[in-house]
Design an enzyme around this catalytic site. Structure first.
Site, mmCIF file in Angstrom:
data_model
loop_
_atom_site.group_PDB
_atom_site.id
_atom_site.type_symbol
_atom_site.label_atom_id
_atom_site.label_comp_id
_atom_site.label_asym_id
_atom_site.label_seq_id
_atom_site.Cartn_x
_atom_site.Cartn_y
_atom_site.Cartn_z
ATOM 1 N N SER A 63 0.795 -1.237 0.000
ATOM 2 C CA SER A 63 0.000 0.000 0.000
ATOM 3 C C SER A 63 0.826 1.285 0.000
ATOM 4 C CB SER A 63 -0.934 0.026 1.211
ATOM 5 O OG SER A 63 -2.016 -0.816 0.975
ATOM 6 N N LYS A 66 0.333 3.380 -2.917
ATOM 7 C CA LYS A 66 -0.839 4.269 -3.020
ATOM 8 C C LYS A 66 -0.413 5.746 -3.009
ATOM 9 C CE LYS A 66 -4.263 0.986 -1.059
ATOM 10 N NZ LYS A 66 -3.711 -0.327 -0.853
ATOM 11 N N TYR A 190 -4.058 -2.203 -10.165
ATOM 12 C CA TYR A 190 -3.901 -2.006 -8.713
ATOM 13 C C TYR A 190 -2.934 -3.034 -8.101
ATOM 14 C CZ TYR A 190 -5.100 -2.363 -3.775
ATOM 15 O OH TYR A 190 -5.008 -2.449 -2.414
ATOM 16 N N TYR A 242 -4.480 3.733 8.065
ATOM 17 C CA TYR A 242 -5.852 3.214 8.225
ATOM 18 C C TYR A 242 -6.397 3.585 9.610
ATOM 19 C CZ TYR A 242 -3.277 0.549 4.826
ATOM 20 O OH TYR A 242 -2.438 0.203 3.825
ATOM 21 N N VAL A 260 1.125 -3.733 3.802
ATOM 22 C CA VAL A 260 1.090 -5.037 4.483
ATOM 23 C C VAL A 260 2.344 -5.867 4.242
ATOM 24 C CG1 VAL A 260 -1.383 -5.480 4.807
ATOM 25 C CG2 VAL A 260 -0.300 -6.122 2.667
HETATM 26 N N1 GLN Z 1 -2.538 -2.617 3.368
HETATM 27 C C1 GLN Z 1 -2.039 -3.032 2.225
HETATM 28 O O1 GLN Z 1 -0.851 -2.935 1.973
HETATM 29 C C2 GLN Z 1 -3.019 -3.701 1.307
HETATM 30 C C3 GLN Z 1 -2.515 -3.948 -0.079
HETATM 31 C C4 GLN Z 1 -2.874 -5.301 -0.596
HETATM 32 N N2 GLN Z 1 -2.321 -5.460 -1.914
HETATM 33 C C5 GLN Z 1 -4.369 -5.501 -0.645
HETATM 34 O O2 GLN Z 1 -4.952 -5.058 -1.573
HETATM 35 O O3 GLN Z 1 -4.968 -6.084 0.201
#
Ligand code: GLN
Length: 311
Positions: A63, A66, A190, A242, A260
């Protein structure tokens, strides 16, 4: 202040830490990563670089991508982006679907999965998925000034096969008309963004424009306006972790974005771009030791956006 000694001390402390969290296992390709890994990289405004631990080892930035996707999308569509994605912290998990129903398919912010999926839809524009993916790869390479950054196709493939929650989010938003392209094409983009593989050193280099008022110090070229750089930092502070964003702001006091894969990019405006990595996650899906390491770093340096004169 001897930053090299500070990062070396922090890496040594993290090697001994008993509670390392748990690596994400819902993405099979990430489940087997050794929780004993820890890396930290700091790139200062003057270009000095301080590395410790596994700072040169590539990991899945997930993420954290992003942030780069938002930056590219703001360049592509401008502030119209905010018609389709909000700017408020969600207070819910990164992959939550609950708010989408009452909020008509408009995700709370670009740093939760739903928001980043809309951003991917914008970047798809009229292009083929592979073109949008190629553009992201070129962008991140240019930000870091390194050509050997790659996308881990096995991680992207694993998520395409198992990412049912993301499929659900995407279909739900498409039902509200907030995705303009077919779900499989948007998610292909994505997931490939999430599968960017970078080391802490490369990630800290890529984040330099956010500490330098939107300019990539490696090239001297503007990536975004100073105002946009400030706003991206503001969103990282309010939404980058988050439902753990408040806790991160409280403990670390810097704009930060987690993934993650266990990485965190943190920015000290005007001073430094920092990347940490340790694959074990806390209950909110943010790196357990990455957060602790950043907390120790700011205690020792005095760095905080809430007290810019300290440190
Ligand atoms: N928090 C994350 O890094 C989520 C990204 C992960 N690729 C997902 O879509 O679940």
């Amino acid at each position: 202040m001897d930053l090299s000694a500070i990062v070396a001390d922090i890496a040594a402390e993290m090697a001994e830490a008993p509670d390392r969290g748990k690596p994400a296992d819902y993405i099979p390709a990430l489940a087997g990563i050794d929780p004993h890994r820890f890396g930290i990289a700091i790139v200062e405004a003057d270009g000095q670089c301080h590395l410790a631990g596994d700072a040169e080892e590539s990991f899945s930035i997930q993420s954290i991508s992003k942030v780069f996707a938002l930056t590219l999308a703001l360049g592509a569509v401008g502030d119209q982006l905010w018609r389709r994605v909000g700017r408020e912290p969600s207070g819910t998990a990164f992959n939550s679907i609950v708010q989408l129903e009452t909020e008509s398919g408009i995700p709370r912010n670009p740093f939760i999965n739903a928001g980043a999926i809309v951003v991917a839809d914008m970047l798809l524009g009229g292009y083929e998925p592979r073109e949008a993916i190629g553009e992201m790869l070129r962008f991140v390479r240019a930000l870091a000034g390194e050509d050997d950054i790659v996308i881990d196709a096995a991680v992207a493939q694993a998520e395409m096969e198992t990412g049912h929650r993301n499929q659900a989010l995407a279909h739900y938003m498409r039902a509200f008309g907030n995705l303009h392209h077919p779900v499989d094409r948007v998610l292909g983009v994505y997931f490939h963004f999430c599968a960017l593989a970078m080391s802490c050193r490369q990630l800290a280099l890529a984040g330099r424009y956010l500490m330098a008022r939107g300019v990539n110090p490696g090239t001297g070229r503007s990536v975004v306006s100073p105002q946009r750089a400030r706003r991206i930092n503001a969103l990282m502070m309010s939404c980058g972790h988050y439902d753990g964003s408040g806790e991160f702001a409280f403990r670390v006091g810097l704009p930060g974005k987690s993934g993650v894969g266990g990485g965190i990019l943190a920015i000290v405006p005007g001073r430094a771009s920092i990347a940490v990595w340790s694959p074990g996650l806390n209950a909110r899906g943010n790196s357990q030791l990455g957060t602790l390491a950043l907390e120790r770093l700011v205690q020792r340096t005095g760095w905080s956006v809430f007290d810019p004169q300290a440190g």
